[in-house]
Design an enzyme around this catalytic site. Structure first.
Site, short mmCIF file in Angstrom:
data_model
loop_
_atom_site.label_atom_id
_atom_site.label_comp_id
_atom_site.label_asym_id
_atom_site.label_seq_id
_atom_site.Cartn_x
_atom_site.Cartn_y
_atom_site.Cartn_z
CE1 TYR A 7 -3.93 2.13 1.02
CE2 TYR A 7 -2.86 2.93 2.84
CZ TYR A 7 -3.71 3.26 1.90
OH TYR A 7 -4.56 4.03 2.09
CE LYS A 56 -3.86 5.07 -0.93
NZ LYS A 56 -4.77 5.50 -2.03
P1 NAI Z 1 -13.55 3.00 1.91
O1 NAI Z 1 -13.48 1.74 1.61
O2 NAI Z 1 -14.95 3.74 2.51
O3 NAI Z 1 -13.93 3.71 0.28
C1 NAI Z 1 -13.07 3.10 -0.91
C2 NAI Z 1 -13.96 2.94 -1.82
O4 NAI Z 1 -13.54 2.22 -3.07
C3 NAI Z 1 -14.99 1.67 -1.44
O5 NAI Z 1 -16.37 1.93 -1.39
C4 NAI Z 1 -14.77 0.49 -2.59
O6 NAI Z 1 -15.73 -0.11 -2.81
C5 NAI Z 1 -14.22 1.38 -3.53
N1 NAI Z 1 -13.34 0.52 -4.58
C6 NAI Z 1 -12.51 -0.49 -4.16
N2 NAI Z 1 -11.89 -0.78 -5.28
C7 NAI Z 1 -12.48 -0.40 -6.09
C8 NAI Z 1 -12.29 -0.34 -7.69
N3 NAI Z 1 -11.37 -1.45 -8.18
N4 NAI Z 1 -12.85 0.46 -8.53
C9 NAI Z 1 -13.77 1.34 -8.12
N5 NAI Z 1 -14.13 1.41 -6.71
C10 NAI Z 1 -13.38 0.63 -5.88
O7 NAI Z 1 -12.28 3.81 2.23
P2 NAI Z 1 -11.86 5.36 2.48
O8 NAI Z 1 -11.36 5.47 3.93
O9 NAI Z 1 -13.07 6.19 2.38
O10 NAI Z 1 -10.88 5.45 1.67
C11 NAI Z 1 -10.65 6.35 0.40
C12 NAI Z 1 -9.49 6.59 -0.15
O11 NAI Z 1 -8.69 7.24 0.78
C13 NAI Z 1 -8.62 5.19 -0.19
O12 NAI Z 1 -7.81 5.61 -1.60
C14 NAI Z 1 -7.88 5.11 0.92
O13 NAI Z 1 -6.61 4.42 0.54
C15 NAI Z 1 -7.42 6.52 1.04
N6 NAI Z 1 -6.89 6.80 2.52
C16 NAI Z 1 -7.97 6.79 3.54
C17 NAI Z 1 -7.70 7.01 4.75
C18 NAI Z 1 -8.53 7.17 5.93
O14 NAI Z 1 -8.05 7.19 7.13
N7 NAI Z 1 -9.84 6.74 5.80
C19 NAI Z 1 -6.09 7.35 5.13
C20 NAI Z 1 -5.15 7.45 4.01
C21 NAI Z 1 -5.72 7.22 2.69
#
Ligand code: NAI
Length: 737
Positions: free
Chosen positions: A162, A166
């Site tokens: 990851y 990133k």
């Molecule tokens: P989340 O899991 O709630 O949202 C991610 C969404 O991406 C999900 O709804 C999932 O179904 C969708 N997804 C996964 N694979 C996919 C694909 N191949 N095509 C289309 N959609 C797909 O997670 P969150 O926390 O909202 O994360 C959003 C972004 O922020 C991610 O990239 C995550 O790595 C990044 N991030 C989040 C942090 C946090 O504290 N929540 C910290 C650092 C980064």
């Protein structure tokens, strides 16, 4: 005016939940048409469902917004953009947000764990963005967000796959920012923190609940607005806080010299400097980064062969700045003259804490005392004027910032007790200049004479902060080295308090630096209040030893060495710990209140007492070898410094008689100006010889070759055998005994 997205078409990937959903709702609420993309996968990338995206689209539409769902994976980038074009006719903004986790310790990361993460985060962002790129280019407007993570910026256990993906996205964004700029396509990167299903396994539930995605969304909206001119930025955001990150680079160090091969040793020797972030620079692009590197090429070329090595940043420094040891070493400073009367001796004694409370201090405080004397450590006073007068700044090759000078160490050796009045002249010369990386050390040797006769010798070791890195040596055989105390409880401890006015009093002896009296000046130097002169603590410690081990007899005081480790605040108490090792008294001085060591690696060398002579082996004994050692002792007294230079080793001797250990001697030709003591040594002995009294004499008299004695088992050698060769220097003349 509020920021509107009317007329803009936004694609948010992974917008079925978490942060993405929040962005989609926020864009739509401000008039944007939103493509809500979500594969509907689980957090590990498994499964597929249209429910997640549909739900968000419904929410938007329910509020009167415009949205359409897309259920493709980001790996099908074109399809996502096609949805935007088909439904809304254009694409203005892409928020690369979709993501999954497959956390594993690195060793357990499978190919699939690695590939899936790279595919969804890095490759997915590439494919989606590439599909949008030409549309943005043609319309001369585009805003792109990459979602990185603190795990990528800083690393995080179990997230190798990851983290790599990133930070890969940050690299992608950095270049898109450059390529897109002229088309008004701006690309920025965020590292968000928010409670979501991705973080609920690693964060406590109440934190997940309170770190709301809505505290991140406004940053994304601003970065995607046409008013925002930010491009190529990296932002950390969470809980309503937003900060920007950038790279920082140390001033660095050129470790190559003209016509010389570059070596890993040079890298090692400059390591502190390479890694020192003092005055760090912040290159913002490849040009800035390369510029300083390339400038080194011409700097090295233009160097004279013996010249100092400039730092990469030295291009901006005035020409000629820095240190040139070849030029500086050996330079003499103007000689100085010091007139004094008994007043100065008394003032100094008061300055280093002497008091009439102690009856035995009276001889240093009262000129009418029959034994009125000057404290031996007063020997630093006449010599310091060569330093104080700004003499150092006039030395060619020492082009340094004299506001950055710290007194690092002090060595003082007396050749006779100091007079209590008269005129003393001092001759000073730069003994050496050392490169300690973070700074330079100037060794200043000062010989002080009374009527042409050498009275004392001082070595000032002056640390110049930030002046290192000129490519000089780190150590010098000319330096009087500090010595660690023995590893046992001290033989004596004296506690003495300084007064609130100690520095105010001590400065009257000639060190007028406002750092010791003026609070605002001290604050400039980073101190809470004025600090005591290092040489004042030195005077305290010196007289503690003199009292404890020499009955306050200044004629027994031979030399003193200290390293100034930390400052003392006037009013604090000094605790001097002392260890007797023959005629050397090791010492260490602490602030009693804090336990901080203020004088380290310190020692006082005393002359042998007359009373000690009956037991003193130097005066003879029933071993024949005693006479030889007595002569060696005298030789060291006369020629110590020269021998130390030639030999630079500590020799231990175990003399046996009738098969039993009869005597133990240490010849120290490594430290200070050399010394001889009876008994084992507290420090490290380089080589130890065991030999019988008779065989020792035979070797010394030239009757027995040392090599022969060794092979015959008569002379046993422990430690660095090679050093035995240097014995010749000490022993050859004695063959004539
Ligand atoms: P989340 O899991 O709630 O949202 C991610 C969404 O991406 C999900 O709804 C999932 O179904 C969708 N997804 C996964 N694979 C996919 C694909 N191949 N095509 C289309 N959609 C797909 O997670 P969150 O926390 O909202 O994360 C959003 C972004 O922020 C991610 O990239 C995550 O790595 C990044 N991030 C989040 C942090 C946090 O504290 N929540 C910290 C650092 C980064």
């Amino acid at each position: 005016m509020s920021l509107s997205f009317e007329g803009r078409v936004v694609l948010v990937t992974g917008a079925g939940g978490g942060l993405g959903r929040e962005y989609a709702l926020a864009f739509a609420a401000r008039g944007a048409s939103v493509v809500v993309n979500d594969l509907g996968a689980d957090t590990k990338g498994g499964g597929k469902s249209s429910a997640a995206a549909d739900k968000v689209v419904e929410e938007i539409r329910a509020k009167g917004g415009k949205a359409v769902a897309n259920y493709d994976s980001v790996e099908d980038g074109e399809k996502l953009i096609q949805t935007a074009l088909d439904t809304f006719g254009r694409i203005d903004i892409v928020v690369n947000n979709a993501g999954i986790l497959r956390d594993r310790s690195f060793a357990r990361t499978s190919d699939l764990d690695w590939d899936l993460i790279q595919r969804i985060h890095l490759r997915g962002s590439f494919l989606v963005t590439r599909a949008a790129w030409n549309h943005m280019k043609n319309q001369k407007f585009g805003r792109i967000i990459m979602t990185a993570s603190a795990a990528g910026i800083y690393g995080n256990f179990g997230q190798a796959n990851y983290s790599a993906a990133k930070l890969g996205m940050l690299g992608l964004a950095n270049t898109l920012a450059i390529e897109g700029r002229k088309y008004n396509i701006y690309c920025n990167t965020i590292a968000p923190v928010a409670g979501s299903r991705l973080t609920e396994t690693v964060m406590p539930p109440d934190l997940v609940a309170s770190l709301k995605p809505e505290y991140v969304a406004p940053l994304v909206l601003w970065l995607c607005h046409e008013q925002c001119q930010e491009n190529g930025g990296l932002f950390e955001a969470g809980a309503g806080w937003i900060g920007k990150l950038r790279w920082e680079r140390s001033q660095g160090r050129t470790v190559r010299q003209k016509n010389n091969p570059m070596t890993p040793e040079a890298v090692r020797d400059q390591w502190d400097r390479i890694c020192d972030f003092t005055n760090a620079t912040k290159p913002a692009n490849v040009q800035e980064s390369l510029q300083s590197v390339v400038s080194v090429l011409s700097q090295v070329e233009s160097e004279s062969d013996a010249g100092a090595i400039p730092t990469a940043a030295a291009a901006s420094v005035a020409p000629g700045a820095g240190i040139n040891p070849t030029e500086a070493v050996g330079q003499k400073l103007p000689s100085t003259s010091f007139n004094f009367t008994q007043t100065q001796c008394i003032l100094y004694a008061l300055g280093v804490g002497m008091s009439t409370k102690d009856p035995d201090h009276l001889k240093f405080l009262y000129e009418g005392h029959p034994d009125f004397s000057c404290l031996p450590t007063f020997g630093v006073i006449p010599s310091q004027s060569s330093m104080m007068g700004g003499g150092l700044s006039s030395v060619p090759g020492l082009n340094i910032d004299f506001t950055q000078v710290l007194h690092g160490e002090q060595y003082l050796e007396l050749y006779k007790p100091l007079p209590t009045s008269g005129t003393l002249t001092s001759e000073s010369a730069i003994a050496d200049v050392l490169d300690k990386g973070s700074g330079a050390v100037i060794l200043l040797d000062v010989n002080t004479y009374s009527g042409g006769e050498l009275v004392c010798y001082n070595q000032f070791s002056v640390f110049v902060v930030g002046a290192g890195g000129f490519g000089g040596r780190r150590s010098s055989e000319k330096a009087k080295a500090p010595l660690p105390p023995p590893k046992r409880a001290p033989d004596a401890v004296v506690i003495d308090s300084t007064t609130r006015d100690q520095a105010a009093l001590y400065r009257l002896s000639g060190d007028w630096n406002p750092l010791h009296i003026d609070p605002s000046f001290a604050a400039l130097g980073g101190f809470k209040s004025p600090i005591l002169h290092g040489l004042c603590s030195f005077g305290f410690a010196g007289r503690h030893v003199l009292k404890q081990f020499a009955n306050n007899d200044p004629s027994r005081f031979k030399a003193i060495k200290v390293r100034f480790a930390k400052p003392v605040i006037p009013g604090q108490s000094l605790q001097t710990e002392m260890w007797k090792e023959g005629n050397r008294i090791h010492m260490q001085c602490k602030v009693k209140e804090t336990g901080a060591v203020v004088l380290a690696g310190a020692y006082v060398d005393l002359h042998e007492t007359a009373e000690a002579s009956p037991q003193s082996p130097l005066q003879g004994g029933d071993l024949q070898s005693e006479l030889v050692f007595a002569e060696i002792g005298r030789r060291i007294e006369d020629l110590g410094s020269e021998l130390v230079k030639k030999v630079n080793a500590v020799f231990g001797w175990e003399i046996t008689k009738d098969g039993k250990k009869a005597a133990h001697w240490t010849i120290d030709l490594k430290n200070g100006s050399g010394s001889l003591h009876k008994g084992p040594y507290s420090g490290k002995v380089d080589v130890t010889f065991t030999v019988s009294d008779q065989d020792f004499m035979d070797v010394v008299m030239g009757k027995l070759m040392p090599q022969k004695a060794f092979f015959a088992g008569k002379l046993k050698v422990k430690g660095n055998v090679m050093l035995s060769q240097k014995l010749e220097v000490i022993l050859k003349d004695y063959a004539k005994l």
